[in-house]
Structure formats: C-alpha cells, structure tokens
Motif scaffolding. Structure first.
Motif, short mmCIF file in Angstrom:
data_model
loop_
_atom_site.label_atom_id
_atom_site.label_comp_id
_atom_site.label_asym_id
_atom_site.label_seq_id
_atom_site.Cartn_x
_atom_site.Cartn_y
_atom_site.Cartn_z
N THR A 46 0.82 -1.15 -0.09
CA THR A 46 0.11 -0.12 0.09
C THR A 46 0.93 1.26 -0.03
O THR A 46 2.11 1.18 -0.04
CB THR A 46 -0.92 -0.02 1.15
OG1 THR A 46 0.00 0.15 2.31
CG2 THR A 46 -1.76 -0.87 1.25
N LYS A 47 0.11 2.31 -0.22
CA LYS A 47 0.91 3.67 -0.09
C LYS A 47 1.68 3.98 1.15
O LYS A 47 2.64 4.74 1.34
CB LYS A 47 0.07 4.85 -0.36
CG LYS A 47 -0.73 5.15 0.22
CD LYS A 47 -1.71 6.31 -0.18
CE LYS A 47 -2.79 6.61 0.70
NZ LYS A 47 -3.76 7.72 0.27
N GLU A 48 1.13 3.11 2.19
CA GLU A 48 1.86 3.78 3.58
C GLU A 48 2.84 2.41 3.99
O GLU A 48 3.30 2.54 4.87
CB GLU A 48 0.88 3.63 4.81
CG GLU A 48 -0.27 4.60 4.67
CD GLU A 48 0.31 5.86 4.81
OE1 GLU A 48 1.39 6.18 5.52
OE2 GLU A 48 0.17 6.97 4.13
N THR A 49 3.14 1.47 3.03
CA THR A 49 4.46 0.70 3.38
C THR A 49 5.74 1.22 3.36
O THR A 49 5.95 1.99 2.50
CB THR A 49 4.30 -0.45 2.22
OG1 THR A 49 3.11 -0.87 2.02
CG2 THR A 49 5.23 -1.45 2.43
N VAL A 50 6.52 1.05 4.40
CA VAL A 50 7.76 1.63 4.72
C VAL A 50 8.70 0.75 3.52
O VAL A 50 8.79 -0.61 3.63
CB VAL A 50 8.11 1.04 6.03
CG1 VAL A 50 9.59 1.78 6.20
CG2 VAL A 50 7.17 1.91 6.89
N VAL A 51 9.25 1.51 2.74
CA VAL A 51 9.92 0.95 1.81
C VAL A 51 11.61 0.58 2.24
O VAL A 51 12.18 -0.23 2.51
CB VAL A 51 10.22 1.83 0.57
CG1 VAL A 51 10.95 1.14 -0.67
CG2 VAL A 51 8.58 1.91 -0.13
N MET A 55 11.08 5.65 4.89
CA MET A 55 10.27 6.25 4.24
C MET A 55 9.06 5.55 3.74
O MET A 55 9.10 4.24 3.20
CB MET A 55 11.01 6.96 2.93
CG MET A 55 12.18 8.00 3.42
SD MET A 55 13.25 8.52 2.15
CE MET A 55 12.24 8.63 0.63
N ARG A 56 8.06 6.10 3.49
CA ARG A 56 6.90 5.29 2.86
C ARG A 56 6.87 5.36 1.43
O ARG A 56 7.67 5.94 0.68
CB ARG A 56 5.48 5.89 3.27
CG ARG A 56 5.50 6.45 4.63
CD ARG A 56 4.66 5.32 5.52
NE ARG A 56 4.44 5.78 6.87
CZ ARG A 56 4.55 4.96 7.75
NH1 ARG A 56 4.73 3.84 7.47
NH2 ARG A 56 4.51 5.38 8.88
N LEU A 57 6.18 4.54 0.85
CA LEU A 57 6.12 4.32 -0.60
C LEU A 57 5.94 5.59 -1.26
O LEU A 57 6.21 5.84 -2.32
CB LEU A 57 5.16 3.16 -1.07
CG LEU A 57 5.10 2.77 -2.67
CD1 LEU A 57 6.54 2.25 -3.00
CD2 LEU A 57 4.04 1.84 -2.90
N TRP A 58 4.82 6.38 -1.19
CA TRP A 58 4.47 7.64 -1.94
C TRP A 58 5.66 8.62 -1.53
O TRP A 58 5.80 9.60 -2.37
CB TRP A 58 2.86 8.13 -1.18
CG TRP A 58 3.08 8.58 0.19
CD1 TRP A 58 2.90 7.67 1.43
CD2 TRP A 58 3.39 9.87 0.65
NE1 TRP A 58 2.70 8.67 2.35
CE2 TRP A 58 3.05 9.97 2.03
CE3 TRP A 58 3.65 10.94 0.17
CZ2 TRP A 58 3.41 11.10 2.85
CZ3 TRP A 58 3.60 12.15 1.05
CH2 TRP A 58 3.51 12.27 2.34
N HIS A 59 6.43 8.49 -0.44
CA HIS A 59 7.54 9.63 -0.47
C HIS A 59 8.55 9.15 -1.60
O HIS A 59 9.09 10.11 -2.11
CB HIS A 59 8.37 9.32 0.92
CG HIS A 59 7.52 9.77 2.13
ND1 HIS A 59 7.59 9.15 3.13
CD2 HIS A 59 6.68 10.76 2.52
CE1 HIS A 59 6.86 9.68 4.35
NE2 HIS A 59 6.17 10.75 3.68
N VAL A 60 8.99 7.93 -1.49
CA VAL A 60 9.78 7.45 -2.69
C VAL A 60 9.27 7.72 -3.88
O VAL A 60 10.04 8.29 -5.01
CB VAL A 60 10.03 5.87 -2.47
CG1 VAL A 60 11.03 5.57 -3.74
CG2 VAL A 60 10.48 5.64 -1.04
N VAL A 61 8.05 7.54 -4.25
CA VAL A 61 7.38 7.91 -5.64
C VAL A 61 7.47 9.50 -6.07
O VAL A 61 7.92 9.80 -7.19
CB VAL A 61 6.04 7.38 -5.85
CG1 VAL A 61 5.30 7.94 -7.10
CG2 VAL A 61 6.04 5.62 -5.72
N GLY A 62 7.11 10.18 -5.04
CA GLY A 62 7.02 11.76 -4.95
C GLY A 62 8.64 12.01 -5.36
O GLY A 62 8.68 12.82 -6.18
N ILE A 63 9.47 11.75 -4.70
CA ILE A 63 11.00 12.13 -4.70
C ILE A 63 11.47 11.78 -6.22
O ILE A 63 12.00 12.65 -6.78
CB ILE A 63 11.85 11.65 -3.61
CG1 ILE A 63 11.53 12.46 -2.38
CG2 ILE A 63 13.20 11.83 -3.92
CD1 ILE A 63 12.04 11.77 -1.09
#
Length: 155
Positions: A46-51, A55-63
């Motif tokens: 999910t988007k709240e999964t810690v990668v 950092m969450r998945l949506w943080h990584v995708v945004g960066i």
C-alpha cells in the motif's frame, strides 16, 4: 507331479530383491506431507508501506517523480525544446529556417578569403594546370579580363 521345482526358491529370492530395490528408489521420490503450518502471505503493498530509510512508498514515488521532472525541465531549457503555440509563431519559425537555408546555400558559393583578396608582394599565378578545378573567383576574374579586352578591341 505338482511338487516344488528345484531352483524356484532362488528365482523368488532374486525377484524379491529386485522388487525391494525398485520400491526403495520409488519411496525416496515420494513427498511426505509436512506438519508445519503454511507460510503466511506477505502483507499487501500500500502507499503506507515502509520501503527504506523509514520512508513510505508515496515518499519514494514523489521524490523520484520530482527528480525526473527536474531533468526534463533542465533539458528543455538547455536545448530550447519549446513547442510553438500559435499559427503566427509556426510561420515565423518556418520563414526563419528558410532564410537560414538560403544563407547557408549562398555561403557555400563564396570562395575562400585568400582567393578573393590580393596579397601585396605575392606573384601572380603564372600558368594553371589543366587538371586544376577553377573556383568562382578565378572564373570571375577571367570573365572580367575577357570583357575588358572586348571593350578595348571595340574602341
């Protein structure tokens, strides 16, 4: 005459031994059911999964998307990749390219500078070889000389 035969026990013994070897080989291939509980399924992504690095998945995708966007913007600014928006701009760009092509075509016909100017103290070319290729400047000079001779001849 239905009695036991000689050597029959030996055949039964060899047959039993061969059967035992075959069954031992087949038994080794059988899978025994395990009594361990089945492996649990991994949790859904999910988007709240810690990668990584908390950092969450949506943080990584945004960066990552900001990084790619900044590269695209930089390349478009460096190479001037702007799409014209109006008909006027498209026609202006077409005329610009056409003028640039005409300029380069005319520039190719201009001979090198050393053929256009005379250097003081340099001797004139005595005789040119028959195999040499005439440049535009040499042809113009010859035409001018021929015209001057014709005019002198008429007077």
């Amino acid at each position: 005459m239905a009695g036991p035969r000689r050597g029959a026990g030996l055949l039964w013994g060899l047959g039993g031994a061969a059967l035992g070897v075959c069954l031992a080989g087949v038994a080794g291939q059988l899978v025994e059911p395990s009594t361990a509980p089945p492996k649990p399924k991994p949790p859904p992504l999910t988007k709240e999964t810690v990668v990584f690095w908390d950092m969450r998945l949506w943080h990584v995708v945004g960066i990552f998307s900001l990084f790619v966007l900044s590269i695209i913007i930089t390349l478009c600014c460096v190479f001037n990749c702007r799409v014209p928006r109006t008909r006027k701009e498209i026609e202006a760009r077409y005329l610009q390219r056409k003028a640039a092509k005409m300029y380069t075509d005319k520039l190719e016909t201009v001979p090198p500078l050393n053929e256009l100017t005379e250097i003081p103290g340099e001797e004139k070319k005595k005789k040119k070889k028959k195999d040499s290729v005439d440049t535009v400047a040499i042809k113009v000079e010859e035409d001018e000389k021929n015209e001057a001779k014709k005019k002198k001849g008429e007077k």
